[in-house]
Design an enzyme around this catalytic site. Structure first.
Site, short mmCIF file in Angstrom:
data_model
loop_
_atom_site.label_atom_id
_atom_site.label_comp_id
_atom_site.label_asym_id
_atom_site.label_seq_id
_atom_site.Cartn_x
_atom_site.Cartn_y
_atom_site.Cartn_z
N GLU A 48 0.95 -1.00 -0.28
CA GLU A 48 -0.14 0.40 0.03
C GLU A 48 0.93 1.39 -0.30
O GLU A 48 1.12 2.29 0.12
CB GLU A 48 -1.05 0.34 1.79
CG GLU A 48 -1.73 -1.15 1.30
CD GLU A 48 -0.90 -2.21 2.20
OE1 GLU A 48 0.39 -2.40 1.35
OE2 GLU A 48 -1.73 -2.77 3.07
N CYS A 62 -1.75 -3.85 7.08
CA CYS A 62 -1.01 -3.68 8.51
C CYS A 62 -1.87 -2.27 10.06
O CYS A 62 -2.21 -1.43 9.50
CB CYS A 62 -0.07 -4.33 8.63
SG CYS A 62 0.85 -2.90 8.42
N HIS A 66 8.70 -39.06 2.05
CA HIS A 66 6.99 -38.30 1.75
C HIS A 66 6.35 -39.46 2.41
O HIS A 66 5.41 -38.68 2.68
CB HIS A 66 6.96 -38.90 -0.09
CG HIS A 66 7.70 -37.50 -0.95
ND1 HIS A 66 8.36 -37.46 -1.94
CD2 HIS A 66 7.90 -36.40 -0.38
CE1 HIS A 66 8.81 -36.92 -2.43
NE2 HIS A 66 8.62 -35.92 -1.13
#
Lengths: 374, 374
Positions: free
Chosen positions: B57, B83, B306
């Site tokens: 922003e 934030c 895995h």
């Protein structure tokens, strides 16, 4: 839009019309036809719906006539060369020339020996003919037809439904169902499109499949059922024999009483020579099926059958349905993968494949369609 | 175009800007920002480029200022709630409110405890705030960040390069290379995006990988290297120890002289309790990594690693690269599949997955991205 872009778009529509015809139309190819006026506006469409019915060009010209319109000066698009020979129907090229169309745009030439010459006939009749628009897509749609026409043997499609780790069953043999309902329905649609379906004896003994077509509302004949069983040792009570006519591919050395028992339930033994390893010679099977007019076969496994076809280079296409589950397990304590055989130990010697279509989402599954790179 | 469609399009652009930032920006999320005028025309854009740099922003407002334009009356789009807390940079919500924007459109709220409240602050300051536009896509882009924020442990991505029949190596252990160059480069890009990479000792002994980032021109730090090795039995001469700092996750009972040998080459033993089966407790590993600020881990196998992560439900995502070759071989005489372990014998008990993205073509390979359905 340029002329070339317009031509490609109309040819794509021909392929769409051809693909929309449901079921099996072998030994004929899938053909669609679009007739446009000089400015590219569509006047009529047609598609070939199977042996004994009108070819796509004739269907489109007839649709045009029924609208009371003339084809004079029009352009006719068709994905396969109009035929020049008398088959079950009169030849198309003279009919197209007589209709008065000014231009014919052909996707690809006819590969069948003795069937070609339509493009030449049209040119002789004064029609402007362009050949080769979207030729790759045209070949792709009719790849089984081209394979059959060019090789004189059926086009073999190896099909498997596998888990994310390549397995077609658990270590205890469970395999129903790995893929989801939409992929299974697609599999039945394939059974209605290809001429025959082949499985090994192991699959019959594990799953006892009917190998019939089960599609709601479909009025398509069942495929030719082929059971690969070297010693004709399958039980005559297997469900595949519930209706007569199943072919049992076996060695010439199979026990006569077994063959008699199979004949007694209406099965048809196909006696074949052995290959070097004492198993059914798949090239001999391919020739025998070709002689019976079988142009395409969906090979549904199991793992050893798939490996045999791949090793014999009689796998023209793979259709792998990858389902979103995993079975795991260490080698030797896990279920079989879709591809058995002896396996390769050198990566450089592994069979490689190229996509025939992008990966497709089918329900929760992914369909991979590939061709081998020999 | 309706207002809702315009909002969705600008939010999609925020996600695009956020995704374009290369490399690793953890522990921060990927955020993009678009500022438009009242009529929906884009005035300025910004993206967050990592810890210590401006939030998206602020970057977009600064870009606007540099153009000599005012934000008064404008709409600001951002995929994550601005934030409200002082971190390495001042809070965004007050800066956004002070800029004079009339409306803020937020994709999804901030999941980090103590970080939220920006939307409320903006509303109190009289700004119109809309939350939840394209919320699913916003969560998807930052799924590792959300996973970390919501669970307090790293987000684990299980990655494997497999053949069409699920294998990661031949029966003789050959595995280089199964996937093609574009997929391998993508794998290196993932190493630059996730915080850490983990492999088992078997993989180190078979492949002796460096576990570093090898991308031409990339200026991204190597990931944290994690070696799973219950008994710290790996050779200190393995290439993974060529640069210091590799973590060796092992049992507390590992032999002190082995730990000393590893420390001598700059490795860092991570001493962990055993699970019920005497192996490293993966939940304990997850906590230990979380405590070290590791927010995401790329688990590169092998098959047993895995299987362990999947069994421990510490697999948040699968990335399976399916290469167009097949190895074949009967169970017990073939190479390992990507998923080992004990395997499931009942299909109904097999772990199932759902797609996180459609199948993607990467060079000659296909990438399947999935999440487990527990």
């Amino acid at each position: 839009m340029t002329q070339a872009e317009r031509d490609a778009a109309h040819l794509a529509r021909c392929l769409e019309l051809a693909a929309q015809v449901p079921g099996r139309i072998s030994p004929n190819p899938r053909v669609g036809c679009v007739i446009t006026d000089r400015r590219g506006r569509v006047l009529a469409e047609g598609a070939h719906r199977g042996p004994g019915t009108a070819h796509a060009e004739v269907a489109a010209l007839e649709a045009l006539r029924q609208k009371g319109r003339s084809a004079r000066g029009a352009t006719l698009y068709v994905n396969l060369e109009p035929c020049a020979h008398h088959g079950r129907t009169p030849p198309c090229a003279p009919a197209v020339a007589a209709s008065g169309v000014a231009r014919v745009v052909i996707g690809a030439l006819d590969p069948v020996a003795g069937h070609g010459g339509g493009a030449r006939q049209l040119r002789r009749a004064g029609v402007r003919v362009d050949v080769g628009v979207a030729a790759d897509a045209c070949r792709l749609l009719n790849r089984a037809f081209y394979g059959w026409a060019e090789r004189g043997r059926p086009y073999f499609v190896l099909k498997a439904a596998m888990t994310l780790d390549g397995k077609i069953a658990t270590a205890t043999g469970q395999s129903r169902w790995i893929s989801g309902a939409p992929a299974r329905e697609l599999g039945h649609r394939w059974r209605g499109e290809l001429d025959a379906i082949a499985v090994g004896r192991g699959t019959v003994e594990a799953d006892d499949p009917q190998l019939t077509l089960r599609l709601p509302g479909a009025r398509i004949a069942d495929p030719v059922r082929i059971l690969l069983d070297s010693h004709a040792a399958v039980s005559p009570r297997a469900r595949v024999f519930a209706t007569p006519g199943a072919l049992v591919a076996c060695l010439r050395s199979a026990a006569p009483r077994r063959l008699a028992a199979l004949r007694a339930v209406g099965a048809v033994p196909l006696l074949l020579p052995a290959d070097r390893r004492g198993r059914i010679s798949l090239p001999a099977l391919a020739r025998a099926l070709g002689a019976r007019g079988v142009t395409s076969v969906l090979v549904e496994g199991g793992a050893e059958v798939h490996a045999s076809f791949l090793a014999a280079r009689l796998a023209d296409e793979l259709r792998l349905v990858v389902a979103p589950l995993a079975l795991g397990g260490q080698p030797g304590r896990s279920g079989p993968s879709w591809l058995g055989g002896r396996g390769v130990t050198q990566l450089a010697r592994a069979p490689r494949f190229a996509p025939l279509a992008p990966p497709a989402v089918v329900g929760d599954d992914v369909l991979l369609t590939l061709r081998p790179l020999w």
